[in-house]
Design a protein around this motif. Structure first.
Motif, PDB file in Angstrom:
ATOM      1  N   GLU A 272     -35.808  26.526  71.814  1.00 58.89           N
ATOM      2  CA  GLU A 272     -35.236  26.594  70.467  1.00 58.89           C
ATOM      3  C   GLU A 272     -34.488  25.316  70.122  1.00 58.89           C
ATOM      4  OE1 GLU A 272     -31.481  28.866  68.350  1.00 58.89           O
ATOM      5  OE2 GLU A 272     -32.614  29.947  69.877  1.00 58.89           O
ATOM      6  N   TYR A 273     -33.632  24.856  71.021  1.00 61.38           N
ATOM      7  CA  TYR A 273     -32.856  23.643  70.768  1.00 61.38           C
ATOM      8  C   TYR A 273     -33.754  22.410  70.664  1.00 61.38           C
ATOM      9  CZ  TYR A 273     -28.493  26.121  72.034  1.00 61.38           C
ATOM     10  OH  TYR A 273     -27.428  26.972  72.090  1.00 61.38           O
ATOM     11  N   THR A 274     -34.704  22.298  71.593  1.00 59.73           N
ATOM     12  CA  THR A 274     -35.583  21.127  71.613  1.00 59.73           C
ATOM     13  C   THR A 274     -36.445  21.071  70.358  1.00 59.73           C
ATOM     14  OG1 THR A 274     -35.640  21.203  74.032  1.00 59.73           O
ATOM     15  CG2 THR A 274     -37.337  19.891  72.943  1.00 59.73           C
ATOM     16  N   TRP A 275     -36.977  22.202  69.950  1.00 55.94           N
ATOM     17  CA  TRP A 275     -37.842  22.242  68.773  1.00 55.94           C
ATOM     18  C   TRP A 275     -37.055  21.881  67.505  1.00 55.94           C
ATOM     19  CZ3 TRP A 275     -42.073  21.108  66.867  1.00 55.94           C
ATOM     20  CH2 TRP A 275     -42.639  21.709  65.740  1.00 55.94           C
ATOM     21  N   GLU A 276     -35.809  22.331  67.406  1.00 54.11           N
ATOM     22  CA  GLU A 276     -34.977  21.937  66.263  1.00 54.11           C
ATOM     23  C   GLU A 276     -34.800  20.419  66.225  1.00 54.11           C
ATOM     24  OE1 GLU A 276     -32.136  25.925  65.756  1.00 54.11           O
ATOM     25  OE2 GLU A 276     -31.348  24.135  66.752  1.00 54.11           O
ATOM     26  N   CYS A 277     -34.570  19.830  67.381  1.00 46.82           N
ATOM     27  CA  CYS A 277     -34.370  18.380  67.437  1.00 46.82           C
ATOM     28  C   CYS A 277     -35.657  17.618  67.157  1.00 46.82           C
ATOM     29  CB  CYS A 277     -33.798  17.989  68.802  1.00 46.82           C
ATOM     30  SG  CYS A 277     -32.092  18.552  69.075  1.00 46.82           S
ATOM     31  N   VAL A 278     -36.769  18.113  67.666  1.00 44.43           N
ATOM     32  CA  VAL A 278     -38.063  17.487  67.390  1.00 44.43           C
ATOM     33  C   VAL A 278     -38.362  17.510  65.887  1.00 44.43           C
ATOM     34  CG1 VAL A 278     -40.563  17.809  67.651  1.00 44.43           C
ATOM     35  CG2 VAL A 278     -39.082  17.841  69.671  1.00 44.43           C
ATOM     36  N   GLN A 279     -38.129  18.647  65.251  1.00 42.47           N
ATOM     37  CA  GLN A 279     -38.386  18.740  63.810  1.00 42.47           C
ATOM     38  C   GLN A 279     -37.479  17.790  63.027  1.00 42.47           C
ATOM     39  OE1 GLN A 279     -39.490  22.979  62.317  1.00 42.47           O
ATOM     40  NE2 GLN A 279     -38.180  23.282  64.104  1.00 42.47           N
ATOM     41  N   TRP A 280     -36.236  17.627  63.477  1.00 41.14           N
ATOM     42  CA  TRP A 280     -35.340  16.674  62.810  1.00 41.14           C
ATOM     43  C   TRP A 280     -35.894  15.258  62.931  1.00 41.14           C
ATOM     44  CZ3 TRP A 280     -32.481  12.372  64.096  1.00 41.14           C
ATOM     45  CH2 TRP A 280     -31.551  11.948  63.142  1.00 41.14           C
ATOM     46  N   LEU A 281     -36.387  14.903  64.109  1.00 41.38           N
ATOM     47  CA  LEU A 281     -36.962  13.576  64.295  1.00 41.38           C
ATOM     48  C   LEU A 281     -38.227  13.395  63.462  1.00 41.38           C
ATOM     49  CD1 LEU A 281     -36.342  13.180  68.125  1.00 41.38           C
ATOM     50  CD2 LEU A 281     -35.411  11.693  66.343  1.00 41.38           C
ATOM     51  N   PHE A 282     -39.041  14.448  63.328  1.00 34.90           N
ATOM     52  CA  PHE A 282     -40.200  14.373  62.440  1.00 34.90           C
ATOM     53  C   PHE A 282     -39.756  14.048  61.010  1.00 34.90           C
ATOM     54  CE2 PHE A 282     -43.082  17.406  65.091  1.00 34.90           C
ATOM     55  CZ  PHE A 282     -43.489  16.345  65.860  1.00 34.90           C
ATOM     56  N   LYS A 283     -38.663  14.671  60.566  1.00 40.09           N
ATOM     57  CA  LYS A 283     -38.167  14.443  59.212  1.00 40.09           C
ATOM     58  C   LYS A 283     -37.687  13.009  59.014  1.00 40.09           C
ATOM     59  CE  LYS A 283     -36.774  19.231  58.403  1.00 40.09           C
ATOM     60  NZ  LYS A 283     -35.629  20.180  58.268  1.00 40.09           N
ATOM     61  N   GLN A 284     -37.340  12.350  60.099  1.00 41.92           N
ATOM     62  CA  GLN A 284     -36.928  10.944  60.007  1.00 41.92           C
ATOM     63  C   GLN A 284     -38.122  10.001  60.011  1.00 41.92           C
ATOM     64  OE1 GLN A 284     -33.688  11.152  59.340  1.00 41.92           O
ATOM     65  NE2 GLN A 284     -34.057  13.285  59.928  1.00 41.92           N
ATOM     66  N   GLY A 285     -39.325  10.567  60.069  1.00 43.53           N
ATOM     67  CA  GLY A 285     -40.535   9.757  59.974  1.00 43.53           C
ATOM     68  C   GLY A 285     -41.212   9.440  61.285  1.00 43.53           C
ATOM     69  N   CYS A 286     -40.753  10.009  62.385  1.00 39.13           N
ATOM     70  CA  CYS A 286     -41.324   9.675  63.697  1.00 39.13           C
ATOM     71  C   CYS A 286     -42.738  10.233  63.860  1.00 39.13           C
ATOM     72  CB  CYS A 286     -40.452  10.243  64.816  1.00 39.13           C
ATOM     73  SG  CYS A 286     -38.778   9.587  64.883  1.00 39.13           S
ATOM     74  N   PRO A 287     -43.732   9.371  64.110  1.00 35.28           N
ATOM     75  CA  PRO A 287     -45.077   9.860  64.394  1.00 35.28           C
ATOM     76  C   PRO A 287     -45.255  10.221  65.864  1.00 35.28           C
ATOM     77  CG  PRO A 287     -45.121   7.481  64.228  1.00 35.28           C
ATOM     78  CD  PRO A 287     -43.696   7.900  63.986  1.00 35.28           C
ATOM     79  N   LEU A 288     -44.334   9.726  66.697  1.00 36.24           N
ATOM     80  CA  LEU A 288     -44.408   9.926  68.146  1.00 36.24           C
ATOM     81  C   LEU A 288     -43.001  10.146  68.682  1.00 36.24           C
ATOM     82  CD1 LEU A 288     -45.913   9.745  70.927  1.00 36.24           C
ATOM     83  CD2 LEU A 288     -45.458   7.280  70.855  1.00 36.24           C
TER      84      LEU A 288
ATOM     85  N   GLN B 295     -48.124  25.646  70.598  1.00 39.22           N
ATOM     86  CA  GLN B 295     -47.836  26.723  69.648  1.00 39.22           C
ATOM     87  C   GLN B 295     -47.146  26.259  68.372  1.00 39.22           C
ATOM     88  OE1 GLN B 295     -45.929  30.154  71.479  1.00 39.22           O
ATOM     89  NE2 GLN B 295     -47.007  29.843  73.414  1.00 39.22           N
ATOM     90  N   ASP B 296     -46.182  25.369  68.495  1.00 43.53           N
ATOM     91  CA  ASP B 296     -45.383  24.995  67.331  1.00 43.53           C
ATOM     92  C   ASP B 296     -46.047  23.956  66.430  1.00 43.53           C
ATOM     93  OD1 ASP B 296     -43.279  26.660  68.198  1.00 43.53           O
ATOM     94  OD2 ASP B 296     -42.471  25.074  69.469  1.00 43.53           O
ATOM     95  N   MET B 297     -46.733  22.987  67.021  1.00 44.68           N
ATOM     96  CA  MET B 297     -47.249  21.865  66.245  1.00 44.68           C
ATOM     97  C   MET B 297     -48.610  22.087  65.588  1.00 44.68           C
ATOM     98  SD  MET B 297     -45.977  18.603  68.528  1.00 44.68           S
ATOM     99  CE  MET B 297     -46.878  17.445  67.488  1.00 44.68           C
ATOM    100  N   PRO B 298     -49.565  22.756  66.253  1.00 46.60           N
ATOM    101  CA  PRO B 298     -50.911  22.883  65.672  1.00 46.60           C
ATOM    102  C   PRO B 298     -50.895  23.491  64.263  1.00 46.60           C
ATOM    103  CG  PRO B 298     -50.956  23.539  67.969  1.00 46.60           C
ATOM    104  CD  PRO B 298     -49.511  23.349  67.616  1.00 46.60           C
TER     105      PRO B 298
END
Length: 276
Positions: free
Chosen positions: A53-69, A88-91
């Motif tokens: 849960e914590y990691t996925w929240e942080c990953v989504q925040w980084l996606f919002k900052q424009g990170c492709p990787l 599960q989360d990304m596809p």
């Protein structure tokens, strides 16, 4: 969303900065953004569900900052959250982006460091319990004998800045004695937590000279260079500006800056962010 498309580096706290430092040294041309979830660290003793849960929240925040990787420069998050995020989360939602961990690239090469064919893995309780290193190393070096030791006191000592004090030596020696007691033939110890390089001098001082200590920073950096070479479709999305931005979920950014600078090897100035 940022105009840049940086590589995201994530960790539960400070440890990922040791990996970030190696990556930035190898690939200085790219833009980078680092996120430390210090407000909720350490992750090591938390459940699979909470870490995901914590990691996925942080990953989504980084996606919002424009990170492709994004690199999960955290062994616990790599062990307990990466597969669920990838499968599960990304596809269907983030098919044009990638999230990578630190366990597989380490497992791909760790067998090259040992002469005796026996290695020890030092990690958090969560990483050890996940059995991720045993499973991944088996794929690449099935002949290796792998022993594990959880070191639950090391991350708190490092996060609080106590690791340089004499009191830390007791816990360094305790866990090293425990892993060596599992086999007298271990000749390689993997620091399977990105915090642990800050203890490397103390660790080596309590080991016989024939035991090699392996940190992950350069391994992960080399693997990333290879990954980008093999995946030009991802490489071309990352912007070239040589910038580095630091964020933390701790509202005490001055404390973060102080400790983070020790990990990163140069001055760090971070901003507070909420990933909720």
């Amino acid at each position: 969303m940022s105009a840049t498309k940086p590589i995201g580096i994530f960790d539960s706290g400070y440890g990922g900065l040791t990996v970030f430092r190696s990556i930035a040294n190898r690939l200085p041309q790219y833009d980078y953004i680092y996120l430390g979830d210090n407000g909720r660290s350490p992750y090591g003793n938390r459940s699979f569900k909470t870490i995901h849960e914590y990691t996925w929240e942080c990953v989504q925040w980084l996606f919002k900052q424009g990170c492709p990787l994004i690199i999960l420069a955290c062994n616990t998050a790599s062990a307990k959250a990466l597969r669920t995020i990838q499968q599960q989360d990304m596809p269907g939602k983030f098919d044009d982006k990638r999230v990578l961990g630190v366990i597989r690239p380490t497992a791909e090469v760790i067998g090259n460091y040992t002469q005796a064919g026996e290695i020890g893995v030092l990690g958090t309780k969560g990483t050890v319990q996940s059995q991720s290193y045993l499973l991944e190393i088996e794929k690449f070096f099935p002949e290796l004998k792998v022993y594990q030791q959880a070191c639950p006191m090391w991350v708190p000592l490092i996060e609080t800045g106590e690791y340089e004090k004499p009191g830390a030596d007791y816990f360094v020696k305790e866990y090293l004695d425990a892993i060596q007691a599992q086999s007298a033939n271990i000749d390689t110890l993997l620091l399977a937590c990105t915090h642990y390089p800050l203890l490397q001098d103390k660790i080596e001082a309590y080991l016989p000279s024939n035991i090699k200590v392996v940190a992950q920073g350069d391994i992960v950096a080399t693997s990333l260079v290879d990954y980008l070479h093999r995946h030009p479709e991802i490489k071309e999305k990352i912007t070239w500006g040589g910038t580095k931005a630091f964020y933390t979920t701790s509202d005490d950014t001055s404390d973060f800056d102080h400790h983070a600078s020790a990990f990163f090897g140069e001055q760090v100035i971070a901003e507070y962010v909420s990933v909720k």
